[in-house]
Enzyme design. Structure first.
Site, PDB file in Angstrom:
ATOM      1  N   VAL A  15      39.544  25.260 118.331  1.00 43.30           N
ATOM      2  CA  VAL A  15      40.064  25.391 119.698  1.00 43.30           C
ATOM      3  C   VAL A  15      41.076  26.534 119.788  1.00 43.30           C
ATOM      4  CG1 VAL A  15      41.177  24.191 121.617  1.00 43.30           C
ATOM      5  CG2 VAL A  15      39.727  22.890 120.028  1.00 43.30           C
ATOM      6  N   LYS A 107      44.558  14.033 121.384  1.00 43.39           N
ATOM      7  CA  LYS A 107      44.535  12.668 121.950  1.00 43.39           C
ATOM      8  C   LYS A 107      45.131  11.634 121.021  1.00 43.39           C
ATOM      9  CE  LYS A 107      40.669  14.212 120.161  1.00 43.39           C
ATOM     10  NZ  LYS A 107      39.666  15.174 120.358  1.00 43.39           N
ATOM     11  N   GLU A 131      45.115  18.324 129.486  1.00 52.37           N
ATOM     12  CA  GLU A 131      43.754  18.213 130.047  1.00 52.37           C
ATOM     13  C   GLU A 131      42.681  18.153 128.969  1.00 52.37           C
ATOM     14  OE1 GLU A 131      41.494  17.117 132.301  1.00 52.37           O
ATOM     15  OE2 GLU A 131      42.839  18.089 133.731  1.00 52.37           O
ATOM     16  N   ILE A 138      36.124  18.713 130.830  1.00 51.55           N
ATOM     17  CA  ILE A 138      36.070  18.044 132.146  1.00 51.55           C
ATOM     18  C   ILE A 138      37.492  17.866 132.698  1.00 51.55           C
ATOM     19  CG2 ILE A 138      35.371  15.947 133.375  1.00 51.55           C
ATOM     20  CD1 ILE A 138      33.331  15.400 131.219  1.00 51.55           C
ATOM     21  N   GLY A 189      31.469  22.532 115.506  1.00 48.16           N
ATOM     22  CA  GLY A 189      32.904  22.440 115.868  1.00 48.16           C
ATOM     23  C   GLY A 189      33.211  21.274 116.794  1.00 48.16           C
ATOM     24  N   GLU A 192      35.960  15.728 114.681  1.00 47.93           N
ATOM     25  CA  GLU A 192      37.354  15.751 114.257  1.00 47.93           C
ATOM     26  C   GLU A 192      37.429  16.187 112.786  1.00 47.93           C
ATOM     27  OE1 GLU A 192      40.076  15.008 116.421  1.00 47.93           O
ATOM     28  OE2 GLU A 192      38.322  15.383 117.652  1.00 47.93           O
ATOM     29  N   ASP A 203      38.292   7.978 118.108  1.00 50.88           N
ATOM     30  CA  ASP A 203      38.562   9.091 119.017  1.00 50.88           C
ATOM     31  C   ASP A 203      38.321   8.660 120.474  1.00 50.88           C
ATOM     32  OD1 ASP A 203      38.918  12.132 119.442  1.00 50.88           O
ATOM     33  OD2 ASP A 203      37.014  11.712 120.426  1.00 50.88           O
ATOM     34  N   LYS A 207      41.158   8.346 123.627  1.00 51.69           N
ATOM     35  CA  LYS A 207      40.981   8.912 124.973  1.00 51.69           C
ATOM     36  C   LYS A 207      41.023   7.812 126.027  1.00 51.69           C
ATOM     37  CE  LYS A 207      38.232  12.687 123.080  1.00 51.69           C
ATOM     38  NZ  LYS A 207      36.909  13.064 122.606  1.00 51.69           N
ATOM     39  N   GLY A 304      33.874  21.258 121.569  1.00 52.41           N
ATOM     40  CA  GLY A 304      33.507  22.646 121.251  1.00 52.41           C
ATOM     41  C   GLY A 304      34.667  23.569 121.605  1.00 52.41           C
TER      42      GLY A 304
HETATM   43  P1  NAP Z   1      40.570  22.505 113.462  1.00 56.58           P
HETATM   44  O1  NAP Z   1      39.434  23.415 113.651  1.00 56.58           O
HETATM   45  O2  NAP Z   1      40.616  21.615 112.273  1.00 56.58           O
HETATM   46  O3  NAP Z   1      41.914  23.394 113.483  1.00 56.58           O
HETATM   47  C1  NAP Z   1      43.167  22.889 113.160  1.00 56.58           C
HETATM   48  C2  NAP Z   1      44.146  24.054 113.036  1.00 56.58           C
HETATM   49  O4  NAP Z   1      45.434  23.542 112.798  1.00 56.58           O
HETATM   50  C3  NAP Z   1      43.791  25.001 111.880  1.00 56.58           C
HETATM   51  O5  NAP Z   1      43.968  26.324 112.282  1.00 56.58           O
HETATM   52  C4  NAP Z   1      44.843  24.655 110.804  1.00 56.58           C
HETATM   53  O6  NAP Z   1      45.217  25.761 110.025  1.00 56.58           O
HETATM   54  C5  NAP Z   1      46.007  24.224 111.700  1.00 56.58           C
HETATM   55  N1  NAP Z   1      46.894  23.306 110.995  1.00 56.58           N
HETATM   56  C6  NAP Z   1      46.597  22.099 110.486  1.00 56.58           C
HETATM   57  N2  NAP Z   1      47.695  21.558 109.908  1.00 56.58           N
HETATM   58  C7  NAP Z   1      48.685  22.474 110.025  1.00 56.58           C
HETATM   59  C8  NAP Z   1      50.035  22.524 109.607  1.00 56.58           C
HETATM   60  N3  NAP Z   1      50.592  21.528 108.932  1.00 56.58           N
HETATM   61  N4  NAP Z   1      50.759  23.615 109.925  1.00 56.58           N
HETATM   62  C9  NAP Z   1      50.206  24.638 110.610  1.00 56.58           C
HETATM   63  N5  NAP Z   1      48.923  24.646 111.050  1.00 56.58           N
HETATM   64  C10 NAP Z   1      48.181  23.577 110.736  1.00 56.58           C
HETATM   65  O7  NAP Z   1      40.775  21.546 114.714  1.00 56.58           O
HETATM   66  P2  NAP Z   1      40.224  21.759 116.195  1.00 56.58           P
HETATM   67  O8  NAP Z   1      38.832  21.250 116.276  1.00 56.58           O
HETATM   68  O9  NAP Z   1      40.545  23.125 116.690  1.00 56.58           O
HETATM   69  O10 NAP Z   1      41.114  20.675 116.971  1.00 56.58           O
HETATM   70  C11 NAP Z   1      42.468  20.911 117.279  1.00 56.58           C
HETATM   71  C12 NAP Z   1      42.977  19.805 118.204  1.00 56.58           C
HETATM   72  O11 NAP Z   1      42.205  19.788 119.384  1.00 56.58           O
HETATM   73  C13 NAP Z   1      42.846  18.386 117.622  1.00 56.58           C
HETATM   74  O12 NAP Z   1      43.903  17.602 118.106  1.00 56.58           O
HETATM   75  C14 NAP Z   1      41.525  17.898 118.192  1.00 56.58           C
HETATM   76  O13 NAP Z   1      41.464  16.500 118.268  1.00 56.58           O
HETATM   77  C15 NAP Z   1      41.603  18.514 119.570  1.00 56.58           C
HETATM   78  N6  NAP Z   1      40.314  18.721 120.244  1.00 56.58           N
HETATM   79  C16 NAP Z   1      39.290  19.330 119.585  1.00 56.58           C
HETATM   80  C17 NAP Z   1      38.093  19.532 120.243  1.00 56.58           C
HETATM   81  C18 NAP Z   1      36.926  20.192 119.581  1.00 56.58           C
HETATM   82  O14 NAP Z   1      35.841  20.215 120.192  1.00 56.58           O
HETATM   83  N7  NAP Z   1      37.072  20.740 118.391  1.00 56.58           N
HETATM   84  C19 NAP Z   1      37.953  19.116 121.584  1.00 56.58           C
HETATM   85  C20 NAP Z   1      39.040  18.512 122.218  1.00 56.58           C
HETATM   86  C21 NAP Z   1      40.201  18.306 121.547  1.00 56.58           C
HETATM   87  P3  NAP Z   1      44.167  26.482 109.014  1.00 56.58           P
HETATM   88  O15 NAP Z   1      43.076  27.051 109.883  1.00 56.58           O
HETATM   89  O16 NAP Z   1      44.969  27.560 108.373  1.00 56.58           O
HETATM   90  O17 NAP Z   1      43.683  25.427 108.087  1.00 56.58           O
HETATM   91  N1  HSE Z   2      35.663  15.194 118.186  1.00 58.20           N
HETATM   92  C1  HSE Z   2      35.775  15.143 119.601  1.00 58.20           C
HETATM   93  C2  HSE Z   2      34.412  14.830 120.185  1.00 58.20           C
HETATM   94  C3  HSE Z   2      36.289  16.450 120.130  1.00 58.20           C
HETATM   95  O1  HSE Z   2      33.402  14.944 119.467  1.00 58.20           O
HETATM   96  O2  HSE Z   2      34.346  14.467 121.357  1.00 58.20           O
HETATM   97  C4  HSE Z   2      36.578  16.417 121.616  1.00 58.20           C
HETATM   98  O3  HSE Z   2      37.667  15.599 121.894  1.00 58.20           O
END
Ligand code: NAP
Ligand code: HSE
Length: 442
Positions: A15, A107, A131, A138, A189, A192, A203, A207, A304
């Protein structure tokens, strides 16, 4: 033009990297829309050297996200690391306490600490926007926090996890195994960092807990949710559902009952012709029953990088458009100190239809015995179907599959009937019980 909105992003994964790229690519367009540019001035991640597909060489890097929140010269702290505890919690709390707005997609953090953080934000007179934390792209938080003000909401439910819906859809299409579908969701992507949070329903529960608070004005109660994930769902269940006119979806449901609020997350049979049954792949859908508006259904990409970044961007643009000194609305739709205690309805008093799949010994009397247990527990059957052998695996002559679909009945009665059936000694496999949801017009 007024001063730029200076932001710090902690987390440059799926993200965070999408958000950074979009903010840079659309810099001028956003400045026109918001009346001032949005500038990334600081970032944090674990690995400073990792290629993020976006040039951030001009931006100050912090190894410690809490230090970024505390010390960087920023107006908004954007938390995109994940995790319900530190460093995300400490970093967001620090930013808010120091009078900086915060935006998060986390979340798990909000389900566990959302009320506490809302109090800090409201005391500091800053915004905590989230959001992206529910249903990806959404705009459901805005709809519930702002647009539905004054409505009494009786039920909110939906498909809130893109990974699970992707897996169930792909399994039904017949291409891939559960394990391969999950791998693909991770590659895309959607999942979680720990995908058991997706497939075991946590998860969705996080939410749902946030939506319940917004819908009913109660404190967030993530531990008072009946929880079942999809790891137990087999291709046989999906085929049997199809045979009987249903599809299986992982739903989160929060609904007002006479005894309190029922919050539940479980695989659910939905009639094939319902709108929610048509929601496929990574798409999410949230349905709300509201008394003034009526029924509302919002659907769109639920996970995503870009879809989620779109929601984070909307939160940032809202902050950028605020005039200095502007009073901010409460984080959870009403002042956090006024949220009511959550009163839990007992799951055993849940009333609804049930799908019960049983593999039984193929001998005389079994069918009559099943029917007797149902009637002894006051359960009326909508349909009863027999198939030779284990479902979908053909007949062996020794086993038979029986599928019972009940009319609305109490959860406690179904549990009692299944317990009695299990103790009669003719079941060949663990019984499978899946709740049915009739989604009104949705
Ligand atoms: P991700 O790809 O695992 O990215 C996590 C990021 O956080 C990485 O850049 C990581 O650094 C960094 N990080 C982790 N621990 C850290 C620390 N202690 N200090 C500094 N940086 C740290 O996760 P993501 O999918 O982007 O998700 C991020 C958030 O958005 C989560 O809360 C997730 O639930 C939420 N979310 C994700 C999605 C989705 O579709 N992916 C959708 C909605 C909400 P490195 O890259 O250097 O390891
Ligand atoms: N892992 C979560 C999902 C990301 O698949 O819906 C979006 O919150």
């Amino acid at each position: 033009m007024v001063n730029a909105l200076k932001i710090g992003i902690a987390g440059l994964g799926t993200v965070g990297a999408s958000l950074a790229r979009i903010l840079i690519d659309r810099h001028d367009k956003l400045a026109d829309i918001c009346g001032r540019p949005i500038e990334i001035v600081a970032v944090s991640a674990r690995d400073e050297k990792k290629d993020r597909g976006v040039d951030l060489s001009h931006v100050r890097f912090y190894a410690d996200p809490v230090e970024l929140a505390a010390e960087a010269d920023i107006d908004v702290f954007v938390e995109l690391m994940g995790g319900e505890g530190d460093p995300a919690l400490n970093a967001v709390r620090t930013a808010l306490a120091r009078g900086k707005h915060a935006v998060t997609a986390n979340k798990a953090l909000l389900a566990r600490h959302g009320v506490e953080l809302a109090v800090v934000a409201e005391e500091s007179g800053v915004l905590l926007n989230f959001e992206a934390a529910v249903a990806g792209g959404i705009p459901i938080i805005k709809a519930m926090r702002e647009s539905l003000t004054g409505n009494n909401i009786s039920r909110v439910f939906g498909i809130l996890n893109g990974t699970c819906n992707y897996i169930l859809t792909e399994m039904e299409r017949g291409g891939l195994s559960f394990k391969d579908c999950l791998k693909e969701a991770q590659r895309l992507g959607y999942a979680e960092a720990d995908p058991t949070f997706d497939i075991e329903g946590n998860d969705t529960a996080h939410k749902l807990a946030i939506l319940t608070s917004l819908a009913f004005g109660t404190r967030i109660a993530p531990d008072d949710i009946y929880l079942e994930g999809i790891s137990n769902i087999s291709i046989e269940d999906i085929r049997a559902a199809d045979d009987l006119g249903f599809r299986i979806k992982l739903l989160g449901v929060a609904q007002k009952t006479d005894t309190g609020i029922e919050q539940r997350v479980h695989p659910t049979m939905v009639p094939k012709e319902s709108v929610i049954a048509q929601v496929d792949g990574v798409t999410n859908a949230v349905a709300i029953d509201a008394d003034i508006l009526g029924e509302l259904l919002l659907s769109g990409p639920g996970a995503g990088g870009d879809a989620t970044a779109s929601a984070v961007l909307g939160d940032l643009a809202d902050i950028a458009k605020c005039q200095p000194g502007h009073q901010h609305g409460p984080v959870l739709g009403r002042p956090a100190v006024q949220l009511q205690p959550y009163v839990k309805a007992r799951m055993r008093s849940h009333e609804g239809g049930y799908f019960i799949r049983l593999t039984v010994e193929d001998r005389t009397g079994v069918f009559a015995n099943l029917a007797k247990h149902m009637s002894d527990n006051g359960i009326s059957l909508e349909s009863i179907v027999q198939r030779p052998g284990r479902f979908g695996k053909g007949g062996t002559g020794e086993h038979k599959t029986v599928i019972l679909v009940t009319h609305a009945t109490m959860e406690a009665s179904v549990r009692k009937a299944v317990r009695s059936i299990s103790s009669d000694g003719y079941l060949q496999d663990k019984p499978q019980v899946i709740r049915i949801e009739r989604p009104g017009h949705h």
